[in-house]
Write an enzyme that holds these catalytic residues in place. Structure first.
Site, mmCIF file in Angstrom:
data_model
loop_
_atom_site.group_PDB
_atom_site.id
_atom_site.type_symbol
_atom_site.label_atom_id
_atom_site.label_comp_id
_atom_site.label_asym_id
_atom_site.label_seq_id
_atom_site.Cartn_x
_atom_site.Cartn_y
_atom_site.Cartn_z
ATOM 1 N N TYR A 194 0.852 -1.189 0.000
ATOM 2 C CA TYR A 194 0.000 0.000 0.000
ATOM 3 C C TYR A 194 0.892 1.244 0.000
ATOM 4 C CZ TYR A 194 -3.795 -3.234 1.246
ATOM 5 O OH TYR A 194 -4.706 -4.271 1.271
ATOM 6 N N PHE B 254 -13.038 -4.999 0.300
ATOM 7 C CA PHE B 254 -14.071 -4.192 -0.378
ATOM 8 C C PHE B 254 -15.431 -4.410 0.295
ATOM 9 C CE2 PHE B 254 -12.024 -3.693 -4.919
ATOM 10 C CZ PHE B 254 -11.075 -2.845 -4.388
ATOM 11 N N PRO B 255 -15.502 -4.318 1.622
ATOM 12 C CA PRO B 255 -16.790 -4.532 2.305
ATOM 13 C C PRO B 255 -17.857 -3.531 1.876
ATOM 14 C CG PRO B 255 -15.187 -3.534 3.797
ATOM 15 C CD PRO B 255 -14.428 -3.937 2.580
ATOM 16 N N LEU B 256 -17.397 -2.351 1.394
ATOM 17 C CA LEU B 256 -18.352 -1.332 0.933
ATOM 18 C C LEU B 256 -18.327 -1.221 -0.585
ATOM 19 C CD1 LEU B 256 -17.458 1.398 3.615
ATOM 20 C CD2 LEU B 256 -19.348 -0.251 3.660
ATOM 21 N N GLY C 201 -16.969 1.892 -1.734
ATOM 22 C CA GLY C 201 -17.819 3.062 -1.479
ATOM 23 C C GLY C 201 -19.140 3.020 -2.243
HETATM 24 N N1 LIG Z 1 -6.496 -8.728 0.298
HETATM 25 C C1 LIG Z 1 -6.673 -7.941 -0.727
HETATM 26 O O1 LIG Z 1 -6.341 -8.278 -1.857
HETATM 27 C C2 LIG Z 1 -7.315 -6.594 -0.540
HETATM 28 C C3 LIG Z 1 -7.742 -5.858 -1.647
HETATM 29 C C4 LIG Z 1 -8.342 -4.631 -1.423
HETATM 30 C C5 LIG Z 1 -8.513 -4.150 -0.118
HETATM 31 N N2 LIG Z 1 -8.060 -4.894 0.928
HETATM 32 C C6 LIG Z 1 -8.266 -4.435 2.330
HETATM 33 O O2 LIG Z 1 -9.637 -4.151 2.511
HETATM 34 C C7 LIG Z 1 -9.785 -2.849 3.088
HETATM 35 C C8 LIG Z 1 -11.095 -2.259 2.663
HETATM 36 O O3 LIG Z 1 -11.113 -2.048 1.267
HETATM 37 P P1 LIG Z 1 -11.190 -0.592 0.621
HETATM 38 O O4 LIG Z 1 -10.779 0.419 1.623
HETATM 39 O O5 LIG Z 1 -10.441 -0.606 -0.639
HETATM 40 O O6 LIG Z 1 -12.715 -0.483 0.202
HETATM 41 P P2 LIG Z 1 -14.078 -0.333 1.022
HETATM 42 O O7 LIG Z 1 -13.841 -0.441 2.478
HETATM 43 O O8 LIG Z 1 -15.068 -1.237 0.374
HETATM 44 O O9 LIG Z 1 -14.507 1.146 0.638
HETATM 45 C C9 LIG Z 1 -13.697 2.260 0.887
HETATM 46 C C10 LIG Z 1 -14.317 3.447 0.171
HETATM 47 O O10 LIG Z 1 -15.564 3.735 0.748
HETATM 48 C C11 LIG Z 1 -15.584 5.080 1.248
HETATM 49 N N3 LIG Z 1 -16.235 5.005 2.553
HETATM 50 C C12 LIG Z 1 -15.796 4.346 3.657
HETATM 51 N N4 LIG Z 1 -16.684 4.461 4.654
HETATM 52 C C13 LIG Z 1 -17.707 5.205 4.189
HETATM 53 C C14 LIG Z 1 -18.910 5.666 4.770
HETATM 54 N N5 LIG Z 1 -19.248 5.374 6.023
HETATM 55 N N6 LIG Z 1 -19.748 6.446 4.006
HETATM 56 C C15 LIG Z 1 -19.419 6.747 2.733
HETATM 57 N N7 LIG Z 1 -18.280 6.331 2.125
HETATM 58 C C16 LIG Z 1 -17.428 5.571 2.857
HETATM 59 C C17 LIG Z 1 -14.153 5.511 1.355
HETATM 60 O O11 LIG Z 1 -14.009 6.881 1.096
HETATM 61 P P3 LIG Z 1 -13.548 7.904 2.303
HETATM 62 O O12 LIG Z 1 -12.076 7.737 2.427
HETATM 63 O O13 LIG Z 1 -13.976 9.229 1.784
HETATM 64 O O14 LIG Z 1 -14.304 7.482 3.518
HETATM 65 C C18 LIG Z 1 -13.492 4.697 0.240
HETATM 66 O O15 LIG Z 1 -13.608 5.365 -0.986
HETATM 67 C C19 LIG Z 1 -8.555 -2.106 2.588
HETATM 68 O O16 LIG Z 1 -8.299 -0.954 3.350
HETATM 69 C C20 LIG Z 1 -7.502 -3.168 2.681
HETATM 70 O O17 LIG Z 1 -7.022 -3.234 4.009
HETATM 71 C C21 LIG Z 1 -7.483 -6.104 0.740
#
Ligand SMILES: NC(=O)c1ccc[n+]([C@@H]2O[C@H](COP(=O)([O-])OP(=O)(O)OC[C@H]3O[C@@H](n4cnc5c(N)ncnc54)[C@H](OP(=O)(O)O)[C@@H]3O)[C@@H](O)[C@H]2O)c1
Length: 289
Positions: A66, A214-216, A219
């Protein structure tokens, strides 16, 4: 109180010394565009992580790739400044190289995996990884060599728990022949779950943690005009909270790790543990895909 919210998510026990709250935090948003380079305000990133700790988060998902290393630099700083930081469990990943924004290349050569674990330990000032994932299986390297190297480091005391990320059920079973696998991290959310429902059930049956990345849906599921908007109104909750509440109810081995760079969103996400979906609404949401 937000601290209690996190506790309402329940706990997952990796072992008796490793019991975590089931709502964590992912650091991937704390980088530049395309998960490349520094975050625009490094101090804000450090402060946000410390706030997550204040709010009761004790499980942080991160990776060397990252930035690369940028998110880990902020996490390391937050740990350094935080009292009792040895109680924060780090879910780390190695096994991908970065060649530019949005470019990810699996690299599972044992010597590279070992180097990245050593560098991560140096970065965090720790002598072991709590949980270390093979970020991706490298198709050019036998899985026995990749997971086998992590097993060697586990035997040396450098890794407590081994995880494997973005795998099929067959790949998980192949990895289990090489080492004890304690966690799986796959893409999974209320809008995209059918492909991996069987893996979630298998991990639950076998006492393995499941981290949905990508739980959200980056976004998309959190949008005010998105697919969860109506049900969110019914629960007086935000769409993001509904997405996370669905994951928490789906199975008690699931540890969501929503990523955010915003303090308001961090609070919003952690308060999802207070949202209790009815069985009927859970089923309705499950059929969205
Ligand atoms: N193992 C793997 O291959 C892999 C791949 C991808 C990700 N990951 C892990 O999974 C974690 C989560 O994935 P992610 O961060 O990419 O995606 P995510 O949690 O699905 O979504 C994050 C996005 O949602 C927005 N968001 C978050 N909370 C919100 C809320 N309450 N209301 C409105 N918008 C919101 C964030 O923007 P803001 O910043 O503006 O809140 C950001 O753009 C990562 O941080 C990483 O640790 C692992």
């Amino acid at each position: 109180m937000i601290n209690n919210s996190v506790k309402n998510a329940g706990k997952f026990e990796f072992d008796k010394d490793f019991v975590v709250n089931r709502l964590g935090y992912g650091t991937m948003q704390l980088t530049g565009k395309g998960v490349w380079g520094a975050y625009k305000d490094p101090q804000q990133a450090v402060d946000l992580i410390k706030k997550a700790f204040d709010f009761g988060v004790n499980f942080v998902d991160t990776a060397d790739s990252y930035g690369p290393w940028e998110a880990d630099t902020y996490l390391a700083q937050a740990l350094k400044e935080y009292p009792d930081s040895d109680k924060i469990f780090i879910s780390d990943k190695v096994g991908q190289v970065r060649t530019g924004p949005n470019e990810w290349i699996p690299l599972g050569r044992p010597e590279f995996l070992r180097q990245e674990v050593e560098l991560s330990l140096r970065k965090f000032g720790r002598d072991h990884e709590d949980l270390l994932f093979l970020h991706r299986i490298d198709s050019q390297v036998p899985i026995e060599d990749q997971v086998g190297e992590l097993k060697k480091m586990q035997d040396e005391g450098k890794i407590k728990h081994i995880g494997i990320s973005q795998v099929t059920l067959d790949e998980l079973k192949a990895a289990q022949k090489v080492a004890k696998i304690d966690a799986v991290e796959n893409m999974y959310n209320v809008g995209h779950h059918q492909r991996d429902d069987a893996i979630v059930d298998y991990t639950k049956e076998n006492g393995i943690a499941f981290l949905p990345w990508f739980p959200l849906a980056t976004g998309q599921l959190a949008k005010e005009d998105g697919p969860l908007a109506d049900i969110a109104k019914k629960y007086n909750a935000s769409p993001a909270q509904i997405a996370l509440a669905w994951l928490l109810k789906r199975s008690d081995n699931i540890i969501p790790i929503p990523g955010t760079s915003s303090l308001d969103h961090l609070k919003d996400n952690l308060e999802s543990a207070d949202v209790s979906l009815s069985d009927a609404d859970f089923e309705k949401l499950s059929s969205l895909e």
